[in-house]
Design a protein around this motif. Sequence first.
Motif, PDB file in Angstrom:
ATOM      1  N   GLY A  92       1.064  -1.084  -0.010  1.00  0.00           N
ATOM      2  CA  GLY A  92      -0.100  -0.026   0.136  1.00  0.00           C
ATOM      3  C   GLY A  92       0.938   1.457  -0.081  1.00  0.00           C
ATOM      4  O   GLY A  92       0.396   2.265  -0.685  1.00  0.00           O
ATOM      5  N   ALA A  93       2.181   1.383   0.514  1.00  0.00           N
ATOM      6  CA  ALA A  93       2.560   2.261   0.876  1.00  0.00           C
ATOM      7  C   ALA A  93       3.322   2.464  -0.555  1.00  0.00           C
ATOM      8  O   ALA A  93       4.728   3.245  -0.867  1.00  0.00           O
ATOM      9  CB  ALA A  93       4.036   2.673   1.591  1.00  0.00           C
ATOM     10  N   VAL A  94       3.773   1.805  -1.447  1.00  0.00           N
ATOM     11  CA  VAL A  94       4.193   1.590  -2.746  1.00  0.00           C
ATOM     12  C   VAL A  94       3.538   2.601  -3.742  1.00  0.00           C
ATOM     13  O   VAL A  94       2.165   2.644  -4.286  1.00  0.00           O
ATOM     14  CB  VAL A  94       4.529   0.236  -3.258  1.00  0.00           C
ATOM     15  CG1 VAL A  94       4.756   0.698  -5.372  1.00  0.00           C
ATOM     16  CG2 VAL A  94       5.159  -0.906  -3.332  1.00  0.00           C
ATOM     17  N   ARG A  95       4.887   3.491  -4.279  1.00  0.00           N
ATOM     18  CA  ARG A  95       4.121   4.195  -5.302  1.00  0.00           C
ATOM     19  C   ARG A  95       4.610   3.641  -7.034  1.00  0.00           C
ATOM     20  O   ARG A  95       4.829   3.578  -6.943  1.00  0.00           O
ATOM     21  CB  ARG A  95       5.020   5.721  -6.065  1.00  0.00           C
ATOM     22  CG  ARG A  95       5.100   6.469  -3.988  1.00  0.00           C
ATOM     23  CD  ARG A  95       5.681   8.173  -4.756  1.00  0.00           C
ATOM     24  NE  ARG A  95       7.062   8.073  -4.825  1.00  0.00           N
ATOM     25  CZ  ARG A  95       7.961   7.702  -3.922  1.00  0.00           C
ATOM     26  NH1 ARG A  95       7.618   7.373  -2.839  1.00  0.00           N
ATOM     27  NH2 ARG A  95       9.217   7.209  -3.751  1.00  0.00           N
ATOM     28  N   PRO A  96       3.323   3.661  -7.117  1.00  0.00           N
ATOM     29  CA  PRO A  96       2.895   2.665  -8.790  1.00  0.00           C
ATOM     30  C   PRO A  96       3.251   3.154  -9.916  1.00  0.00           C
ATOM     31  O   PRO A  96       2.655   4.214 -11.232  1.00  0.00           O
ATOM     32  CB  PRO A  96       1.079   2.699  -9.074  1.00  0.00           C
ATOM     33  CG  PRO A  96       0.470   3.168  -7.950  1.00  0.00           C
ATOM     34  CD  PRO A  96       2.113   4.271  -7.365  1.00  0.00           C
TER      35      PRO A  96
END
Length: 622
Positions: free
Chosen positions: A153-157
Amino acid sequence: MLVLLDHPVPSSVEPLLKGPHVLHRPTLGARPGALRGRALARDRPDVLLTRSVPAAAETAAWGAAAGERPLVVVLLDRAAGPGGARGGVARVRRPPARRLPGAGPAGSRLRVTVCPSAGAAEPPADLYARALVTAERRFLAERVGPVLAGHLGAVRPEAASVVLVGAGVVNLLTGLRLLRAGHRVTFYDSGPDPRSGAPWTAFGCSRGGGDARMFTLTEADGYFGSPGGGPLPFAQPVKDKGWGLADLARLGPAERAWTEDNARVPGWLARSFTEDVLGYNLTSDRLWRDLRHDVPELFHGVGLREGILRIYSDQDVLEAHAARQRSLTDRDFEILSADRVSARHPALAAAQRAGAFVGGIEVDGFTVQVHRFLGTVTDAAERAGALFHWGRPVDALVPGEGGAPDGIRCRDGETVRADHYVLSPGAYGEALLRGTASAGLIHGMAGAWLTLPDPGRGLKNSLKITRSGHTAADANVTVTEGPDGRSFLTVGSGYGWTGTDPDNLDPTQLEALHAAVDDTASSFFPDAFDEARRSGLLERSRRYCVRPWTASSLPVFETTRTAGGGLLLITGGHNTGGFAQAPVTAEAVASALRGESHPMHIDYHPNRLRMFYGQKDARLPE
């Protein structure tokens, strides 16, 4: 993991309940309420396997004793509709849990999953095996799912810089997949460029072994017991038909613990693990087809050959493998007698006359010359913008704030940083993986290779040979082509465990491993073997590679947050299936870097077996 089973079971089910993972209290289910509530509070099971959902008071007592853990209930429902899969234990894909109302916070943590019967004709042992599989899967998902969701959830896609450590076939295809997604990719590998003519001993498993790899739906099979029913003979020397290739004096407590972990996996869980792996083979089959359609240039000039002939020395094993093959595919095929096999494949006529095999089946699959394939994938990655640093060993992770990884350290002292990292070091990553959940899980397993001249007598397909009870019990024979266009047979076989050190090789046992593969080659292709020996090809072509193995027979997929807010991903331990599962592994990595979940993130979690055993070192990455 501890399962509390609260009702009587038929005698056929009782063998499934042996061991510390199941606590059987057969009278509790007949008296739900205070009695069962007290048992749940006292024993604090991870899962209740029952025929009746606990009441609010029972849930409250269990919840107060369990702390913050979810309360997992697997509800047996013999009246429900079909729930099984063809052949053996049904594949249970983490069925959705229901939250039922309960007393306060404990009720909100209750997860109920129904395990339906496959019908009145289903043997009770099959139903309870599936129920235990369901329990283990739900327990796993509830334990690791929230942590993984937090990481993803913390990943910047968005397109990012990704450093990949290791450039074997798994990471190369992963890098190519990430390049197609727009990421900036850099590789570090301790070996030379696979397109070079460096000695084979300078390379890792993908480039160092024979120039052949095979895909079938049953690659990376589970290894949990010897044909005689006992544990696998890891510490028994190869010369005595064991798997011990290491200098046994150099093995320590870590190796002993690893073999013990393998030996005590219950049969129902072993089948579940194997079915997980085979399920990903089915996904890989589709992804391989997609790759061949989307990037056909990868498969030009790499010796691509369609179709696999599987032959067997034992009729019972042949029929069992045919049944499993049918459970995985809708394609119709028949069991061929030995004389029909040799009629279709005249190169096997001498082996048939000698009684070397009893029959076979023709199955879907393909083979490639992996050395050439590595070159085409590397070429494609470079054209797409990948940077390669060959001969640059990476020895350690650089810790950042709070101990989270904040880069990689090369052996020459350079620290490299990126948004994300993907580590796939094969059997050679013990130092690099130190401090991760994957540390200590991956050991080495050597396999031996040799090459024969193709007899030119009608071997239309590459082969998979199963010789029950032989030291080289499973062998792949790949039809390959030399630089001058001449046809050859590349034979790979054997199991030689090295423990945590892939270089811990006892020369005597290595020679015994080569001798076992020689015996397979000479038994099935006697004329070609004699020619190879006379010409010196046999001796020149002998080599080995060290494959990454796990005690669980499950590959590893670890997901950890970095100090910079990115991801550190570890993939590996594919046993005999790295090539087979490379495309689906690449897809799981790409999903993670988009911030999306993939079933492999949970199924191949590095702590899965540790959590089942309840080991104290089964920590979850923060």
